[in-house]
Design an enzyme around this catalytic site. Structure first.
Site, PDB file in Angstrom:
ATOM      1  N   GLY A 509       0.828  -1.201   0.000  1.00  0.00           N
ATOM      2  CA  GLY A 509       0.000   0.000   0.000  1.00  0.00           C
ATOM      3  C   GLY A 509       0.860   1.248   0.000  1.00  0.00           C
ATOM      4  O   GLY A 509       2.011   1.220   0.434  1.00  0.00           O
ATOM      5  N   LYS A 515       5.055   4.393   2.363  1.00  0.00           N
ATOM      6  CA  LYS A 515       4.690   3.075   1.821  1.00  0.00           C
ATOM      7  C   LYS A 515       4.443   2.067   2.931  1.00  0.00           C
ATOM      8  O   LYS A 515       5.009   2.171   4.012  1.00  0.00           O
ATOM      9  CB  LYS A 515       5.828   2.550   0.934  1.00  0.00           C
ATOM     10  CG  LYS A 515       5.891   3.253  -0.409  1.00  0.00           C
ATOM     11  CD  LYS A 515       7.045   2.713  -1.238  1.00  0.00           C
ATOM     12  CE  LYS A 515       7.116   3.470  -2.548  1.00  0.00           C
ATOM     13  NZ  LYS A 515       8.376   3.205  -3.276  1.00  0.00           N
ATOM     14  N   ASP A 626     -10.899   9.841  11.577  1.00  0.00           N
ATOM     15  CA  ASP A 626     -10.810   9.377  10.203  1.00  0.00           C
ATOM     16  C   ASP A 626     -11.459   7.999  10.078  1.00  0.00           C
ATOM     17  O   ASP A 626     -10.863   7.057   9.552  1.00  0.00           O
ATOM     18  CB  ASP A 626      -9.344   9.353   9.755  1.00  0.00           C
ATOM     19  CG  ASP A 626      -9.224   9.412   8.227  1.00  0.00           C
ATOM     20  OD1 ASP A 626     -10.249   9.657   7.553  1.00  0.00           O
ATOM     21  OD2 ASP A 626      -8.115   9.199   7.718  1.00  0.00           O
TER      22      ASP A 626
END
Ligand SMILES: *[C@@H]1O[C@H](CO)[C@@H](O)[C@H](O)[C@H]1NC(C)=O
Ligand SMILES: *[C@@H]1O[C@H](CO)[C@@H](O)[C@H](O)[C@H]1NC(C)=O
Ligand SMILES: *[C@@H]1O[C@H](CO)[C@@H](O)[C@H](O)[C@H]1NC(C)=O
Ligand SMILES: *[C@@H]1O[C@H](CO)[C@@H](O)[C@H](O)[C@H]1NC(C)=O
Ligand SMILES: *[C@@H]1O[C@H](CO)[C@@H](O)[C@H](O)[C@H]1NC(C)=O
Ligand SMILES: *[C@@H]1O[C@H](CO)[C@@H](O)[C@H](O)[C@H]1NC(C)=O
Ligand SMILES: *[C@@H]1O[C@H](CO)[C@@H](O)[C@H](O)[C@H]1NC(C)=O
Ligand SMILES: *[C@@H]1O[C@H](CO)[C@@H](O)[C@H](O)[C@H]1NC(C)=O
Ligand SMILES: *[C@@H]1O[C@H](CO)[C@@H](O)[C@H](O)[C@H]1NC(C)=O
Ligand SMILES: *[C@@H]1O[C@H](CO)[C@@H](O)[C@H](O)[C@H]1NC(C)=O
Ligand SMILES: *[C@@H]1O[C@H](CO)[C@@H](O)[C@H](O)[C@H]1NC(C)=O
Length: 845
Positions: A509, A515, A626
């Site tokens: 991802g 990363k 979030d």
């Protein structure tokens, strides 16, 4: 590492608010409206405990009998509870059908307690008595055989009385006699037996407890002595459990009555007294705390009946919240999995909780109750049981006795039943509203009291649950240096090794932060390694936040931090590896097999648990900020864990407005109130979670600019259909026909409440959790044999034109996006294994 000292101190001194719950003073002792206590056959008042049983005088009392036989004995009776022995010295004897008629001033559930002691008086040998006892609607006893019984016995029933009188009829069989030593008819608190209980066997029909007549067959105080009626607010007697234990050395008892904290909205002293909740039997793990076994109790029951089993729990053994999870079995049924008393007790340690279960009618004459450790415990195994009530339910003939009733006279019962149901339902509604109001008031009070009683306890990370050393996981001499007191710190070398020196082909991802690599520690543990971009200033702040948050919060529904590395200006976070990736990936876009409704509900429940823990687990609420489907990760068993705490913030103090500097979060999930007023509370997470719920239901992106204008924003679109009462038109087509309507309704309602415009109108995460669990129960309660439920009531086929939103002309879209940053990942099809979502930049919002 001088530059990192300050925030580490912060992390080391995580402060825990000792939660001093507001003990429920609202529940004053219960005063029964109807309270008939009769010492049958006695010519004088008898004091039992602190209650007067009145003399049984024909001219004054409620009895109509063809003859007046007052029997008495000098035989001393010793009953198990002791207090009531004077009642057994006298009895009424009936040679023909006789009845007591009691005026009922408050309709609803009443105790009926009948006392029997077969002695011989003149020509009457009560041991050979054979008779039935009936009320207008129910048979309580038929053809009781007292010849084998030498000791006094009290039989307790509870039934809903729905007329102005309760008539108890004693009818001797053939040429035999009937008798009774004492009678109680006493009002019960209306809420003591609610209408709901979980049916253990979902295929066995069960419809509401209100109409059930119940006979108490066992009432047991685990790990404690007899609790006499005098010490119970409702005059119940609780007996010790030792004789019911199948293997008594498997259990060990524990007592701490002072630790019981009745909290508002939960069970009260009327549910069970502190002397019951304050003692328990737990697993005897003295030899090995990791051993796995069940503690089992066994009870003799009469085959052919269903039983209501009420299990009482109160965690008086744990040192802290979220330590104890266990499973409960009734016979071979899993009655409760991973029972979490911290959540169920509203995060108050020592809060009582009970669970009602209805067994199917069995052919077996034994009923077994077992407790055993949950598979989720990592450190030590335990399971507890504080109290148990087993109540026999009337059969389809309204009888609590297998024998044939002598004279069940049901005249005029059917019309009364309707009145009863309506009355009880209305009453229950009123009670629910009242309970709700009280709950809100009490919650407010509790919050205030919490605020006033802050006790700060420094919590060292080294004392945390993860006390195993990480060092053992890194071989080749790369163990953590002895000077490091920070167990999560991992040497850079070990990280390099775990990720094959940051092999690009191991990347799973990419996000704003950097990363994410798949990795494997030297001991074989699979991990996800997130390597921050060293130049990102924002990244540093989030790196710190994430370590702080994750090292404080250990919970099975929060993704675990395994370690971090800050050597050489690196910002590397190492997490447990979540095999199945994100919830989002399983909903749409990646072609995974579609999740079932149950799986989806369980995932929602898991993530709600994680968020609820964040909001309430510590002194100050932590706001995730979030919440989105891309931040809910799934392990190999599809267990949900909330991830990505980079944006998390400690919540505002109560009544103190918190104006945050920059609105952060992900578009499509963002709380409009937070957006407008920049005021951050837990309720912003609740809003985002509501969007996730709709996403789970509809399996489409929360923002999809390729759709026609009114469909772009999932929250708006779903609310529109919800308001029309036709949300089922836009749900994931693979769920069509598979969701029980009431489960869908509950789920939909919950999601809708989360999306309320104002935070104050939204439920707490705890309420959301409760409602989702309820939705799951409703789904599981599906009745297999009932054709009505299986066909017509299910959500039918969907109309293709509404569902097929991908066919619409994309050019028709384009609202809403005014200030959407291009980094918002929800707009793009996300690649699989994007285990850690991109952190959305706050610039420009
Ligand atoms: C019952 O009460 C009546 C009236 O109070 C009294 O005359 C009678 O003696 C009482 N009977 C008994 C058995 O106590
Ligand atoms: C009450 O009953 C007892 C025996 O049961 C008897 O000795 C006594 O005389 C009775 N008292 C009255 C007032 O009837
Ligand atoms: C029971 O009755 C006696 C008189 O018969 C009375 O003195 C006493 O106060 C009563 N006790 C209770 C608890 O009502
Ligand atoms: C009473 O009846 C029982 C059983 O019917 C019998 O065992 C007992 O001996 C009888 N007692 C008397 C005093 O007759
Ligand atoms: C009662 O039980 C005894 C012993 O089990 C038995 O001998 C007797 O026949 C029974 N009586 C009736 C009326 O069922
Ligand atoms: C009572 O009468 C019924 C029939 O009316 C008969 O079946 C039963 O055996 C009798 N019981 C006794 C104990 O005599
Ligand atoms: C009732 O409880 C108290 C302590 O709460 C105890 O001292 C007393 O012995 C109990 N009484 C009975 C009858 O169980
Ligand atoms: C608990 O188990 C140990 C070892 O099996 C045994 O010695 C002990 O007696 C047990 N404790 C109880 C209360 O039964
Ligand atoms: C505990 O009891 C249940 C139900 O009987 C059974 O399924 C389970 O395997 C038992 N667990 C252990 C560890 O014996
Ligand atoms: C108990 O009786 C009621 C009616 O009084 C009936 O509706 C209910 O189904 C009965 N319970 C069972 C388990 O059959
Ligand atoms: C039932 O009650 C009616 C009147 O209320 C009466 O005529 C009938 O005999 C009763 N039946 C029985 C079996 O007691």
């Amino acid at each position: 590492m001088p530059q990192t000292m300050d925030w580490r101190k912060v992390a080391l001194f995580v402060c825990v608010l000792s939660i001093l719950p507001l003990v429920c003073f609202c529940a004053t002792s219960f005063i029964p409206v109807d309270n008939y206590l009769i010492d049958c056959g006695s010519n004088a008042t008898t004091l039992v405990g602190n209650r007067n049983f009145t003399a049984d005088n024909l001219s004054k009392n409620f009895l109509s009998t063809p003859q007046d036989v007052l029997a008495s004995t000098s035989l001393k009776s010793t009953s198990s509870s002791g207090d009531d022995s004077p009642l057994y010295q006298t009895a009424r004897v009936f040679t023909r059908s006789s009845k007591y008629t009691f005026p009922i001033n408050h309709q609803g559930r009443h105790w009926i307690r009948l006392y029997f002691f077969p002695f011989t008086y003149q020509q009457y040998n009560l041991s050979s008595a054979s008779f039935s006892v009936t009320t207008q609607n129910n048979v309580l006893i038929s053809n009781n055989n007292f010849s084998v019984q030498k000791i006094p016995v009290m039989k307790e029933y509870s039934l809903s009385v729905t007329s102005n009188t309760l008539v108890i009829t004693f009818t001797p069989f053939n040429n035999s006699i009937a008798f009774v030593n004492a009678i109680e008819v006493v009002s019960m608190p209306d809420d003591l037996i609610s209408d709901d209980a979980v049916s253990l066997d979902p295929s066995a029909q069960f419809s509401g407890l209100v109409v059930q007549a119940l006979e108490t067959v066992f009432r047991v105080n685990m790990g404690g002595p007899t609790v006499s009626s005098r010490n119970d607010t409702l005059q119940r007697t609780w007996v010790p459990d030792q004789s019911f234990l199948v293997q008594s050395n498997f259990a060990s008892s524990f007592s701490n009555i002072g630790a019981v904290q009745y909290v508002d909205g939960g069970p009260t002293v009327n549910s069970a007294p502190p002397s019951v909740y304050g003692t328990l039997n737990e697993m005897n793990s003295s030899s090995d705390p990791r051993s796995i076994f069940n503690v089992t109790w066994q009870f003799d029951v009469e085959p052919g009946f269903q039983y209501l089993v009420r299990l009482h729990f109160c965690d008086i053994v744990s040192k802290g919240l979220n330590e104890l999870y266990f499973d409960v079995y009734v016979d071979s049924f899993l009655a409760a999995k991973d029972l979490d008393l911290s959540i169920l007790g509203n995060n108050v340690l020592g809060a009582p909780y009970y669970k009602d279960l209805v067994t199917p009618s069995t052919a077996n004459n034994k009923l077994r109750v077992s407790i055993g450790p949950s598979g989720l415990n990592s450190n030590y195994n335990n399971a507890i049981l504080n109290g148990l009530e087993i109540m026999k339910m009337n059969n389809s003939m309204g009888s609590l006795s297998a024998g044939t009733a002598a004279a069940a006279n049901n005249s005029g019962s059917s019309s009364k039943n309707v009145g009863m149901i309506v009355g009880v339902v209305l009453g229950a509604l009123g009670a629910v509203v009242l309970a709700g109001v009280l709950f809100v008031i009490c919650r407010k009070r509790r919050r205030l009291s919490q605020e006033q009683s802050k006790t700060w306890i420094p919590l060292s990370i080294n004392d945390g649950i993860t006390s195993h050393t990480m060092g053992s996981k890194y071989s080749n001499g790369t163990t953590i240096s002895a000077t490091s007191n920070y167990e999560y710190r991992v040497p850079f070398l070990a990280v390099q090794e775990a990720t094959n020196n940051f092999d690009e082909s191991w990347v799973i991802g990419v996000g704003g932060f950097g990363k994410v690599y798949k990795g494997e520690l030297s001991d074989g543990t699979k991990v996800a390694v997130k390597r921050g971009n060293p130049r990102s200033q924002q990244g540093l702040a989030e790196f710190r936040t994430e370590i702080e948050m994750l090292s404080q919060f250990r919970h099975r529904h929060l993704v675990s931090l395994i370690g971090y590395c800050d050597e050489k200006n690196e910002m590397i976070l190492i997490y447990e590896y979540m095999e199945k990736g994100t919830l989002k990936g399983h909903l749409y876009g990646l072609g995974f097999p579609s999740l079932s409704w149950k799986e989806r509900l369980e995932i929602c429940i898991g993530s709600a648990r994680g968020l609820h823990y964040l909001h309430t687990g510590y002194a100050k609420a932590v706001i995730h900020r979030d919440v989105k489907s891309a931040n809910i990760l799934l392990d190999e068993n599809l267990m949900a864990k909330v991830a990505d705490f980079g944006l998390s913030k400690t919540g505002p103090e109560i009544d103190q407005t918190h104006v945050s500097t920059a609105v952060k979060g992900s578009f499509g999930y963002l709380d409009p109130e937070y957006f407008r007023r920049q005021q951050l509370t837990e309720k912003s997470d609740v809003y985002s979670f509501g969007v996730v719920l709709f996403e789970v239901l509809c399996a489409r992106p929360v923002i999809d600019p390729s759709l026609p204008r009114e469909m772009v924003n999932l929250a708006e679109w779903a609310m529109k259909w919800h308001k029309k009462g036709q949300l089922e038109q836009i749900i994931d087509p693979t769920l069509a026909g598979k969701i029980r309507p009431d489960s869908l309704r509950k789920f939909e309602e919950t999601a809708e409440k989360c999306l309320a415009d104002y935070g104050v109108d939204r439920p707490s995460m705890g309420d959301v959790l409760w409602n989702l669990e309820y939705a799951l129960q409703l789904q599981e309660a599906v009745v297999q044999g009932d054709p009505e439920e299986n066909s017509t009531n299910m959500i039918g086929e969907l109309s293709p034109q509404v569902n097929n939103f991908n066919n619409h002309d994309p050019s028709a879209s384009g609202v809403v996006q005014l200030d959407v940053p291009s980094t918002v990942d929800d707009l793009s099809g996300v690649s699989m294994s994007r285990v850690f979502s991109q952190l959305v930049k706050s610039e420009g919002r």
